[in-house]
Design a protein around this motif. Structure first.
Motif, mmCIF file in Angstrom:
data_model
loop_
_atom_site.group_PDB
_atom_site.id
_atom_site.type_symbol
_atom_site.label_atom_id
_atom_site.label_comp_id
_atom_site.label_asym_id
_atom_site.label_seq_id
_atom_site.Cartn_x
_atom_site.Cartn_y
_atom_site.Cartn_z
ATOM 1 N N GLY B 190 -31.926 26.024 -14.525
ATOM 2 C CA GLY B 190 -30.927 25.850 -13.345
ATOM 3 C C GLY B 190 -30.182 26.359 -12.366
ATOM 4 O O GLY B 190 -30.659 27.015 -11.007
ATOM 5 N N CYS B 223 -23.921 28.284 -16.693
ATOM 6 C CA CYS B 223 -23.384 28.767 -15.929
ATOM 7 C C CYS B 223 -23.991 28.885 -14.249
ATOM 8 O O CYS B 223 -23.682 29.333 -13.749
ATOM 9 C CB CYS B 223 -23.443 30.538 -16.561
ATOM 10 N N ALA B 224 -25.201 27.992 -14.369
ATOM 11 C CA ALA B 224 -25.850 27.792 -13.251
ATOM 12 C C ALA B 224 -25.528 26.654 -12.706
ATOM 13 O O ALA B 224 -25.060 25.838 -13.575
ATOM 14 C CB ALA B 224 -27.957 28.062 -13.985
ATOM 15 N N SER B 225 -25.267 25.897 -11.750
ATOM 16 C CA SER B 225 -24.661 24.827 -11.187
ATOM 17 C C SER B 225 -25.980 24.510 -11.118
ATOM 18 O O SER B 225 -26.472 24.940 -10.504
ATOM 19 C CB SER B 225 -23.747 25.064 -9.941
ATOM 20 N N GLY B 226 -26.111 22.807 -10.885
ATOM 21 C CA GLY B 226 -26.377 22.122 -10.511
ATOM 22 C C GLY B 226 -27.339 21.312 -11.481
ATOM 23 O O GLY B 226 -28.377 21.056 -11.452
ATOM 24 N N VAL B 227 -26.485 21.889 -12.594
ATOM 25 C CA VAL B 227 -27.483 21.083 -14.011
ATOM 26 C C VAL B 227 -26.714 19.755 -14.124
ATOM 27 O O VAL B 227 -24.953 20.248 -14.517
ATOM 28 C CB VAL B 227 -27.112 22.475 -15.120
#
Lengths: 254, 254, 254, 254, 254, 254, 254, 254
Positions: B190, B223-227
Motif C-alpha cells: 500500500g 498505516c498506508a491508506s488506499g487499502v
C-alpha cells in the motif's frame, strides 16, 4: 541460593562461630527491606543486574517517595516509570538529584554513567505518536549502561525512510521497534537485519487497533524470525530486554 | 426499480393492453427462479454485472447441481467456490463444459472470454501456503473479464523479492494482497503504489494467528491508506472487488 | 527505484560528472525532510498521488504545526484529521489559508481544486450519528479531486429511504457506506449496485456494538460481493480508497 | 407453589386426613422421575406448556432412549434435537411411532396434532446452507401446535427475493429469521413488519464469521426494533419462542 | 409496497387522471421528510405500529430538537432515549407537553394513552443498579399501550424474593428480565413460566462482567427455552419487543 | 524449606558428621526422581497432601506408564486423568491393581481408602451431558479421602429438581456445581447455602457457549458470594479443591 | 424450605390455631423487606451466615442509605463495598457507628467482633498496587469473624520475598492471593501449600493485562491444583469465600 | 543495499567495464531463485545469518521437496519445521543426508557443525507435554551453532525442581522457557536470572487455556523484566531468537 554465602555460613557453623538458630534464620532471609506496604528488593541488582524499578500507577504518592528514598540509599541508578509530574515534585524534595523526563513520563536518578555492552541499541518508531513509549525504552537502556541510537517516524507507509537509513540498522547490536496502527514495521526490520529485534506494540490508532491488540498480534506472528515481543506500550520492558541482550552476563553484574 | 420497464408497463396499462391486476403482479415480481430450497437470482447479472456465485459448503450435492444447471441455462460464465472434487464429478455429468481448478477449489464454466477493464490486476502472496486463496481470486477476476498477473511468495521477510519486482506493481491497475502470518505485506505494498489495494487475510500461521484474526486486524489498521479488506481466506471476494474496480460501470453491464 | 533517475545518475557517473561517493549517497537518499521527531515524506505525492496526511491524536501541538508548515511549502492540498479546535487555532497562525471543518474534525488547505475521476462518489450513512465519519470521508475525497454526493440517514430500519433514492445509487461510480449499530446497510447497498462499495463501520450503538466490532464483522461477512472494509470510524481511509478507485492510475499522478 | 394443591393439602391436614410428615414430604416433592443419571421433568408441560426436550449431544445412547421412553409414557408430543441417525435407530426399536427428520436432525413423536395459536409463523432463511437450522425451528413450532410458512434463500444480496414476497411477511404473526454470513436479513425484515422477529444466527460463512459470532452481534445490534435473538444455530430455541409468542397464555396449557 | 395505493394509482393512470411521469415519481416515493441530516420516517407507524424513536447519543442538539418537532406534527406518542437533561431543556422550549423521566433518561410525549394488548408485561430486575434500564423498558412499553408491572431486586442470590412473587409471574403475558452480574435470573424465570421472556443484559458488575458480555452470553445460552435476548443495556429494545408480543397484529396498527 | 531437616543437617555439620560439600548438595536437593523427560515430584504428598497427578494429553504412552510405575513405588493412591482406554491397557500390564473409570476417563490406583474430612462433598450437575466432568471430580475427591454425594440433572430449567433436594444441599460441607450452557446453577446454589461452592463450567451447549466461555463468565460473575471457579471442564481441579476444603490442614498430611 | 418452621406451621393448622389462608400466605412469604427499589434480604444471614452486602456502584445515594439503615435494625455486622467518601458522609449521619476504610473503599458496621474459624486467613499480594483489593478481602473476612494475616508485595519477580516467609504460608488455614500483571503468584503459592488458595486477579498492569483478563486466565489455568478463582478485582468475594472455608458449617450460622 | 557491491559496480561503470543497462539490472536484482510457486531467498544467509527455513503446513509436497533441493545446493544447514513423516520420506529420496527428528517434527540437514556464540542456551519446560515445542527450539538453536542445555518438567507446581537446578540457570547465556497451562514459569525464571529470557506459550491445557492464549498473555504481562515472547507453540522462533542473542553480530555472518 548464593552458594558461596551458604558455604561460608556452613564453615562458620562448623567452626562454632555461628549458632544453629542464627544460621537457620540467615538461610531463610534474603536481603530486602520490609516497609509493610512494600518489600524493597535490594537483592535484585545482585541477582538481576539492575535494581527494582518503580511502576507508579496505582501506588500511593507517599509509598512511591518512600520506596525511592529507600532504594537511593543503596543503589546508584533508579528508575520510576509512568510518573505524573506531581509525583516528581514530591520525589524531588527528598531526592534532589532526581530528574524528570516529561515525554517518557519517567523519574531517574543517574549516578553511575559507565557504559556497558557490546554495541549500540537502535530504537525505531513507526510514527511520531509512538515517541513516549520509545523514549521510555531509550531512557531505560541508557540507565543500564547501553548506548542508544534513534530512528523515529520510519513507518512502512514510506518505506524509503527506513531503507534510506540502512546503515543505522547495520550498526546496531540490538533493535527495538515501537509501532502502533498495524505494527508491520517489526516484520520488515526483522527481515533486514542479523541482530535480535524487540518489538513493542503501541495503543496508537483507529478503532480496530483495539488498544494495541492489532500490532501485538502482528508482532507475535512476524514472518521474519528473530523478533520477540513485549507488552503493549511497555517501553521500559523493551529497553530492559535490549540492554540485557546488549551486555555480556558478566557485565550485567558489574 | 427498472425505470424503463415501469414506464413501459404504465404505458401498456394506459393503452389498456395490460390489466391492472397483471400490472400489480409484474410490479412486484423480479426475475428469479424459485427452486423451493433456493431462489436463483437471474436478475443479478443485470443488476450487478455478474451472475450469482455458488458457495458450496453446507449445501446438499443435489442442490448445488440443480442450481448450476438452472444458472447455466441463462448465463455464460458460472462459478462455484469451495467445491470438493466429488461435487465436480456430479456437476460434470450434467454440465460437460464445466472445469475444475483443484488448487483454487473452484468449478467454472467459462463461455464468455471477452476481456474487460482498464488494466491489469496483480495478485501478490506473502508465502506459498497462501496460493489456494490467491488462485481463487485470480480465477474469479479472470471469469469477470480482467487480466491477471501473479507475484507469489514475496513476503516482507525477504523484502527484496517485492522491491525487485517494483515494475509489476507499477503496471497494475488494482492489486490484491493475500497474506497470512502477520499480514504486513498489505501495508508495505500500500505504501508503494498509487492504485487501490484489496487485502485478503489468510488463516495460515502459528497459534496467535487465531485462524486469520491477526492478519485481518493488521490489514484493517494499515498505516498506508488506499487499502481495504475482505473476509479471511475470501479469495473470491477479493477477486470480485478487484474486477469491479478494474472496469468502468458501463463495462460492468456489458 | 526510480529507474530513469538511476539511469541518469549512472550516465553521469560514466561521464565523470558525478563522483562515486556522491552517487552512493544519492542512491540511498529519497526525498524526505527529517525534522528529528518526524520524517516528512515529500516523495509521497509522487509515489502515491497524494501528500502525507497528518493524523493528530498523540502528536504534540508544535509537531503538528511544524509538519503542516513543512508540507505546505511543497504541496498544494493538505489534510490533518482528528484535529481539535485548539490545533486549528495554532495552525491558522502560521497557515492563514487553512480551514477547519468542525463536524469532520479536519483541517484542510485546499489550493488545487481541479476535478479528477471517472464519476461521482456517493456517501451513504445509516443514521445521523454517523455524520462525523461520513464528512471526514467526503472531505478527503473532495480534496483528492473527486465529486461527492451524500445520502444521509438511510438505514435499513426504513429501507424505503434507500430504495426511494435508487437513482443516486445508480449514478455513483464508487459508494462509501458508513454505518454503526449492526452495519447491515453495506450488504443491502452491495446487493443493489454494480460498482465497488467501501464500508466503514462506526462505533455508534448499544453495548454489544463493542465500539464498532459488530458492524466491522457484519461488513467483512457481507453476503453481497463487491464490498471491502476499512477500519472502524476511519472516514479518511474510506474517502481515500474511494477517490483512488474513482480515478485512473494516470490521473493519480497529475 | 401450586396454590390450589397447597390449599387442598392444608385442608387435608386440618381434617386429619393427611399426616404431618406426609404433608412435609409432599410439599417438598414435585413431579419428576429420577432415573439417577437424569431427572425427567414431568411437571414441565404443566408449568411451561411443553414437555422437556432432549438435547442429544454428550448424552449416552442408552440414556437418551430411556429418557424418551419415560417421557412417552406421560406425554403426547416429544422432541429430541441434534440426533444422529444411529440414535433414531435405537429409539425406533422401543418407540415405533417415532419419526426422523434428517435435515433438521430431529426425532419426533407427534401424537397430538391440534393447532393452537393466533396466526402463522413465517420462517425465512438468508441462504440454502441455513436450512438445517430453519427446519429444526419449523419442526419445533409445529410440534407445539403452530402453523408454519417458509421463505427460504431470501438474503439481502438479492433483496427483491424478500420484497417480492412482502405478502408472506404481512400474513405472519411471528417471524423467525435464520441467517449466517453477516446476518443482515434480520434487521431488514425487522424494519418491514409489525410483528415480533426472532433472529437466529448461524455458523455459515468465511473466516471472520467466527462460528456465528458475526451474525450474532449483527442481530443483537439490529437498528430495527422488535428483534430479539437466540443462540447460534439454535433453531429449536427460535421455534419454541415463536410458538410461545404465537399462542395465548391460556392455549399454552391446553 | 402498499398494494391498495398501487392499485388506486394504476386506476388513475388508466383513467387518464394521472400522468405517467407523475406515477413513476409516486411509485418511487415513500412518505418521509428529508431534513438533510435526517430522513424522518413518517411511514414507520403505518408499517411498524410505532413512530420512529430518537436515540440521542452522537446526534447534535439542534438535530434532535428538529426531528422531535417534525415528528410531533404527525404523531401522537414520541420517545427520545438516552437523553441528557440539557436535551430535555431544549426540547421543552419547542414542545411544551414533553416530559422527562430522569432515571430512564427518556423524553416522552404521551398524547394517546389508550391501552392495547392481551395482558400485562412484567419487568423484573436482578438488582437495584439495573433500574435505569428497566425503567426505559417500562416507559417504552407503556407508551406503546401496554400495562406494566414491576418486580425489582429479585436476583437469584435470594431466590425467595422471586419465588415469593410467583403470582406476579403467573399473571404476566410477557416478561422482561433485566440483569447484570452473571444474568442468571433470565434462565430461572424462563424455567418457571409459560410466556415469552425477553432478557436484557446490563453492564453492571465486577471486571469479568466485561461491560455486559457475561450476562449477554448467559442469556443467549439459557438452558430454559422461551428466552430471547436484546442488546446490552437496551431497555428500549426490550420494552418494544415485549409490547409487540403483547398485542395482536391488528392492534399494532390501531 | 523443611526447617527440621535443615536444623538436623546443621547439627550434623557442627558435629562433623556431615561434610560441607555434602551439606551444600543436600540443601539444594529436594526429593524428586529425574526421568529425563519428567521430574517425578515425590515431595508433593509431603508438601501438598496428595501425590503428583498425571494429566495424560500430549504425553507419550511410554512416559505415562513410566511415571505411573515410578509413582506407584512410593505412593498409595495414584490418579491419571483424561486417559484414553489404550493408555489403561498399557498401564494395566505393569500395574495390575490399576482401575479404569470410563465415564470419568481416569485411571486410579486406590490402596489407601481411609476417610478424611469434616463432612461430605455434594456434586451437582445441571444436565446429563455434564456427567464426565462430574465423575472426574467425584473420583478425585474420593481418592483424597472425602465422602461424596451426587445430585445429577438438577439444572435451573426445572428448579424444583434442585429445591426438592434442599436437604442434600444442607447436609454438604462443600458443594461442587458442574454446569454447561449458561451455568446459572452455580449462582442459584450459591444463594441457598452456607458452605463454599466450587463451580466448574463445561463446554456443553450451542454455539455461543464458546467452548465453555459462557458458563465460565457466568460463574465468575456470580451474584451470590461464596462461589469460586476452576477451569473449563476441569473436574479434577474441582474435586481436588473441594477435598482440600473438606479436610483440616492436619488431615491433609496424614 | 425451613423444615422446622413448616412442621410447626402444619401443627398449628392441625390444631386450628392458624387459618388456612394465613398458612398459605406464610408458606409463600420469606423474610425480606420490600423497599420498592430493593428487597432487603433479612433471611440471608439465617440462610447463608452473613447478611446481604451492599455493592454501591450504580445505586442512588438515598437507596444505599436506606438499605443500610434497614439492615442495621436487624443485623450486627454490615458491609458496603466500593463506596465513595461522599457515600460514607451520608451514611454516617444516620448510622453513627459506621466506619470508613479508605484504601478498601468500604463502609463497615462491626458490632459483633467474635472470632470464628479453624485458623487464620493469609492474604498475599504480588505488588503494592494490589493493596485496595487485598484490604477489601481482609475487611470482609474479619467482619465475618476470621483472623487475617497479610504478606504484601511478595510477587514472583523477587521470589525470595515469598519463600523467605514460608512459615506464614504454613500457618495459614486458607490463603488469598491477589495479583495483577500476569498473576503467576497464585500458581507458585498453590504449589507450596496444603490448604485451599483463593486467587483474585487485579486490573493492574500494562496494555495486554486487558483490565485483568491476563491474570484471570493465568489463575484459571493454574498448574498447581487447589486454586480456585473469583472475579477481577473482587476482594470482597475472595474474603467471603476464604471466611466460609475457614469456618465449620455450624459456625457459619452462629 | 550492499554498499561495497554498489561501490564496485559504480567503479566498473566508470571504468566502462560494465554497461549501463547491465548495471541497472544488477542494481535491481537480489539473489533469489524464482521457482514460480516460491522465491527461494538465497540472500537470507548473507543478510540474516541463516538460510530460509521451510514451514511445511499448507505447502504442497512437491513444493517442499523442490525448495529443499534448491536450498541444499547453496547452503550447508537446512531446516524444515512441522514436517509430517511422509514429507521426510519424500525429501530423503532426493537429499540422502537429511535427518528426521520425530518429537520435534523437523527435517534437518546439518553439514556445518561449527559452534558459535558466547555461551549456552538453556531450554526449560514446565511439563512433559511441552517437549515437542522445546525440541524444535533446541534443534533450531543447535543448527545455528549454539550449545543447548535442557531442563525439562520443572514447572512451578513443584518449584524445587527449578530452584534445585539453580546452577543450570546461572550457567546459561540465554534462556528459553516453554510452558502451557498458565505459563507462570517464565516470570519465575525471569525473576531469578540476569540473562535474557525468551518465553514460548504452548497450547497445552484445559479449556480456558484457549489454545495458548492464557500463557501468551501471562508471558506478555510478566512482572519480571527481561522476558520477551514469541508466538504460541513457536519453538523454532524461540530457538532462532535465542541463537541470535547468543552470538555476536559478527559471528552471525560467519
Amino acid at each position: 541460593m548464593d552458594i558461596e554465602k551458604i558455604r561460608k555460613l556452613l564453615e562458620d557453623v562448623r567452626a562454632g562461630e555461628k549458632g544453629i538458630e542464627d544460621a537457620v534464620l540467615e538461610l531463610r532471609r534474603l536481603p530486602y527491606d520490609d516497609l509493610g506496604f512494600a518489600k524493597v528488593d535490594h537483592h535484585r541488582r545482585l541477582r538481576r543486574g539492575f535494581p527494582e524499578v518503580i511502576y507508579c500507577p496505582g501506588k500511593a504518592l507517599e509509598h512511591i517517595v518512600e520506596i525511592m528514598r529507600n532504594l537511593s540509599e543503596k543503589e546508584c541508578n533508579i528508575l520510576a516509570t509512568r510518573a505524573e509530574p506531581y509525583v516528581f515534585e514530591a520525589v524531588k524534595k527528598v531526592l534532589p538529584d532526581a530528574e524528570y523526563h516529561a515525554l517518557a513520563r519517567c523519574i531517574v536518578i543517574n549516578r553511575d554513567r559507565r557504559r556497558r555492552g557490546l554495541g549500540k541499541i537502535l530504537i525505531i518508531t513507526a510514527g511520531t505518536a509512538d515517541l513516549p513509549v520509545a523514549e521510555e525504552a531509550a531512557l531505560t537502556a541508557e540507565l543500564m549502561g547501553s548506548s542508544v541510537d534513534k530512528l523515529y517516524d520510519a513507518g512502512v507507509a514510506g518505506i524509503h525512510r527506513l531503507l534510506g537509513n540502512r546503515d543505522m540498522l547495520d550498526e546496531a547490536n540490538v533493535i527495538v521497534v515501537v509501532a502502533g496502527m498495524e505494527g508491520a514495521l517489526a516484520s520488515v526490520v526483522g527481515g533486514l537485519v542479523r541482530v535480535p529485534v524487540i518489538a513493542v506494540p503501541t495503543s496508537v490508532g483507529y478503532g480496530a487497533n483495539f488498544q494495541g491488540l492489532a500490532p501485538l498480534l502482528t508482532m507475535l506472528n512476524s514472518c521474519a524470525s528473530g523478533v520477540a515481543v513485549v507488552n503493549i506500550d511497555n517501553g521500559f520492558g523493551a529497553g530492559y530486554m535490549a540492554a540485557l541482550i546488549n551486555m555480556t552476563k558478566e557485565e550485567a553484574l558489574k
